[in-house]
Write a protein that holds these residues in place. Structure first.
Motif, mmCIF file in Angstrom:
data_model
loop_
_atom_site.group_PDB
_atom_site.id
_atom_site.type_symbol
_atom_site.label_atom_id
_atom_site.label_comp_id
_atom_site.label_asym_id
_atom_site.label_seq_id
_atom_site.Cartn_x
_atom_site.Cartn_y
_atom_site.Cartn_z
ATOM 1 N N PHE A 21 -6.839 9.527 -2.034
ATOM 2 C CA PHE A 21 -6.556 8.127 -1.711
ATOM 3 C C PHE A 21 -5.999 7.381 -2.920
ATOM 4 N N TRP A 22 -6.414 7.786 -4.143
ATOM 5 C CA TRP A 22 -5.889 7.116 -5.332
ATOM 6 C C TRP A 22 -4.398 7.384 -5.489
ATOM 7 N N VAL A 23 -3.989 8.638 -5.354
ATOM 8 C CA VAL A 23 -2.568 8.974 -5.509
ATOM 9 C C VAL A 23 -1.735 8.308 -4.412
ATOM 10 N N GLN A 24 -2.241 8.299 -3.176
ATOM 11 C CA GLN A 24 -1.486 7.654 -2.101
ATOM 12 C C GLN A 24 -1.415 6.142 -2.312
ATOM 13 N N GLY A 25 -2.483 5.540 -2.851
ATOM 14 C CA GLY A 25 -2.440 4.118 -3.164
ATOM 15 C C GLY A 25 -1.452 3.803 -4.277
ATOM 16 N N PHE A 26 -1.325 4.727 -5.232
ATOM 17 C CA PHE A 26 -0.414 4.530 -6.368
ATOM 18 C C PHE A 26 1.048 4.670 -5.952
ATOM 19 N N ARG A 27 1.304 5.058 -4.696
ATOM 20 C CA ARG A 27 2.684 5.112 -4.197
ATOM 21 C C ARG A 27 3.381 3.756 -4.295
ATOM 22 N N LEU A 28 2.608 2.679 -4.351
ATOM 23 C CA LEU A 28 3.207 1.354 -4.484
ATOM 24 C C LEU A 28 3.950 1.203 -5.809
ATOM 25 N N PHE A 29 3.591 2.010 -6.799
ATOM 26 C CA PHE A 29 4.280 1.969 -8.096
ATOM 27 C C PHE A 29 5.757 2.351 -7.956
ATOM 28 N N PRO A 30 6.106 3.515 -7.399
ATOM 29 C CA PRO A 30 7.536 3.818 -7.253
ATOM 30 C C PRO A 30 8.221 2.974 -6.192
ATOM 31 N N TRP A 31 7.477 2.556 -5.145
ATOM 32 C CA TRP A 31 8.130 1.772 -4.091
ATOM 33 C C TRP A 31 8.521 0.385 -4.572
ATOM 34 N N LEU A 32 7.805 -0.172 -5.535
ATOM 35 C CA LEU A 32 8.247 -1.430 -6.138
ATOM 36 C C LEU A 32 9.568 -1.209 -6.855
ATOM 37 N N GLY A 33 9.696 -0.063 -7.516
ATOM 38 C CA GLY A 33 10.962 0.274 -8.167
ATOM 39 C C GLY A 33 12.079 0.504 -7.178
ATOM 40 N N VAL A 34 11.754 1.042 -5.978
ATOM 41 C CA VAL A 34 12.775 1.273 -4.957
ATOM 42 C C VAL A 34 13.421 -0.047 -4.536
ATOM 43 N N ASN A 35 12.616 -1.098 -4.354
ATOM 44 C CA ASN A 35 13.158 -2.395 -3.944
ATOM 45 C C ASN A 35 14.205 -2.905 -4.930
ATOM 46 N N PHE A 36 13.875 -2.847 -6.225
ATOM 47 C CA PHE A 36 14.818 -3.329 -7.238
ATOM 48 C C PHE A 36 15.980 -2.358 -7.417
#
Length: 434
Positions: A21-36
């Motif tokens: 669950f920690w690694v899946q929660g940390f997916r928000l890290f690259p997805w924030l980069g995807v937006n920019f």
């Protein structure tokens, strides 16, 4: 000796659940980069950004199939950790390709994002099944709910950390560096998962006397019977509709905050951190204070709070808060973060509600179906948001109609409250019979 083995198995289960669950929660890290990366690196407009964000979740709709496959088709006699490893590997390949592919095009990027989310769906289904199966072996009646809260706390804390580091990283590094870093984490998760024997977790073993096809048919039949229960069926209908009817404007608001208000990436990251911290606090407080409350009451309050945030956004876009001395950055951090957190708040009480209704033996398949329905609902709501913005004439250069769009969004959010009676509690007669 047997007691020590049970304690060790419980500790390993918590390690696997926490890591997953920690690694899946940390997916928000690259997805924030995807937006920019899409906005600044590839010049994608707000409508295309939101369409891609919604479409990337299409693999999540396949969760019931993945759940049935993992239940019915063991890999070397194991049904959970091999699928977690496969999902981590698929994600690692996707993010490595996005990070290292020179001059990547939008179609190729979309394909790898879809592959990454398919790997994430495989991991999530297997992790949810471990939580469900481990909850059955808990000695207390609240064990399952405690494991769910434990998993949520790990996921939300990782999401908060991912958004915090993502907002900072965007100020110093390119998004591709963020993608590469997350890929390395996934590789580490893959090797860690492979190194843990599933037998040491003491999970229920797969039946070996049934063929894969027969086992799949059995699982489908059990899941169908569970979903046909009136209280289960109508509760899932309400939950799905409560997301579908809302034309979410997340992509439009992202462009408004970054292009019109010129807010820094660190502010956007901090707003998402605030949402994840609120989600973490909700996970802790729900298990302690609100778990005994009726699901209908909890879900209705959360739906109403979501509409209030949208109404507050109308005042924000019109500059009312700025006039009374509240900076745009502060409002964005607090209320935009809380809005995104609220969209996920409902999942925890609803999953506990469904776990209470679900017959024993098909919790994993039913929860995979619920998460699939949620994914489809959010995809449709994203498309409706794009259609609403286009109909009202909101573009990357013209946000004059954005307040009206937000009013419509808030009105649609109130609609599910009119039929909250569809959320059925378990009948007392059924409880007594059991």
């Amino acid at each position: 000796m047997e007691k020590d083995e049970k304690v060790a198995a419980a500790a390993r289960r918590r390690l696997v659940i926490g890591l997953g669950f920690w690694v899946q929660g940390f997916r928000l890290f690259p997805w924030l980069g995807v937006n920019f990366f899409l906005k600044d690196g590839m010049g994608v407009d707000s409508s295309s950004l939101q369409i891609l964000q919604a479409s990337a979740n299409l693999p999540m709709v396949a969760k019931p199939l993945v759940g049935l496959l993992s239940d019915a088709v063991p890999i070397r006699g194991h049904r959970r950790l091999p699928y977690v490893a496969i999902g981590a590997l698929l994600q690692a390949i996707s993010w490595l390709a996005i990070a290292l592919w020179p001059a990547i095009s939008l179609p190729v990027l979309t394909i790898f994002l879809l592959l990454s989310n398919f790997g994430a769906s495989v991991c999530e289904v297997a992790n949810d099944a471990i939580v469900a199966e481990a909850g059955k072996q808990a000695t207390s009646s609240s064990g399952s709910g405690q494991l769910q809260s434990f998993a949520w706390m790990f996921g939300s804390s990782a999401g908060a950390l991912g958004n915090l580091l993502g907002g900072i990283a965007l100020s110093y590094f390119s998004p591709r560096i963020m993608f590469l870093f997350f890929a390395i984490l996934l590789v580490l998760q893959f090797f860690t998962t492979v190194a843990i024997p599933e037998s040491s977790l003491k999970l229920p073993k797969a039946a070996t006397n049934l063929s894969a096809l027969t086992s799949i048919r059995k699982q489908v039949k059990e899941m169908s019977c569970a979903l046909c229960m009136p209280e289960m069926f109508w509760s899932i209908i309400w939950f799905t509709v409560s997301y579908t009817v809302i034309p979410f404007l997340l992509g439009t608001m992202f462009f408004y905050q970054t292009e019109v208000l010129r807010l820094d990436s660190s502010v956007i990251g901090l707003s998402k951190v605030f949402g994840q911290v609120a989600l973490l606090a909700w996970s802790m407080s729900y298990n302690k204070y609100f778990k005994a409350m009726a699901a209908r009451k909890v879900l209705s309050v959360l739906q109403f709070a979501l509409a209030l945030i949208m109404l507050s956004d109308v005042l924000f876009v019109q500059g009312i808060y700025r006039k009374i001395g509240i900076p745009d950055s502060i409002y964005t951090i607090v209320f935009s973060g809380l809005f995104e957190g609220l969209m996920f708040f409902k999942v925890l009480p609803f999953s506990v509600h469904i776990a209470k209704l679900c017959p024993a033996g098909c919790e994993g398949s039913v929860m995979a179906f619920v998460m699939s329905a949620l994914a489809l609902a959010t995809i449709l709501s994203g498309y409706f948001g794009v259609a609403l913005a286009a109909f009202m004439g909101v573009t990357g250069d013209d946000f004059s109609a954005l307040p009206a769009c937000l009013l419509i969004e808030a009105a649609c959010t109130m609609l599910p409250l009119c039929c909250s009676s569809l959320i059925k509690e378990r009948r007392e007669k059924v409880k007594k019979e059991e």
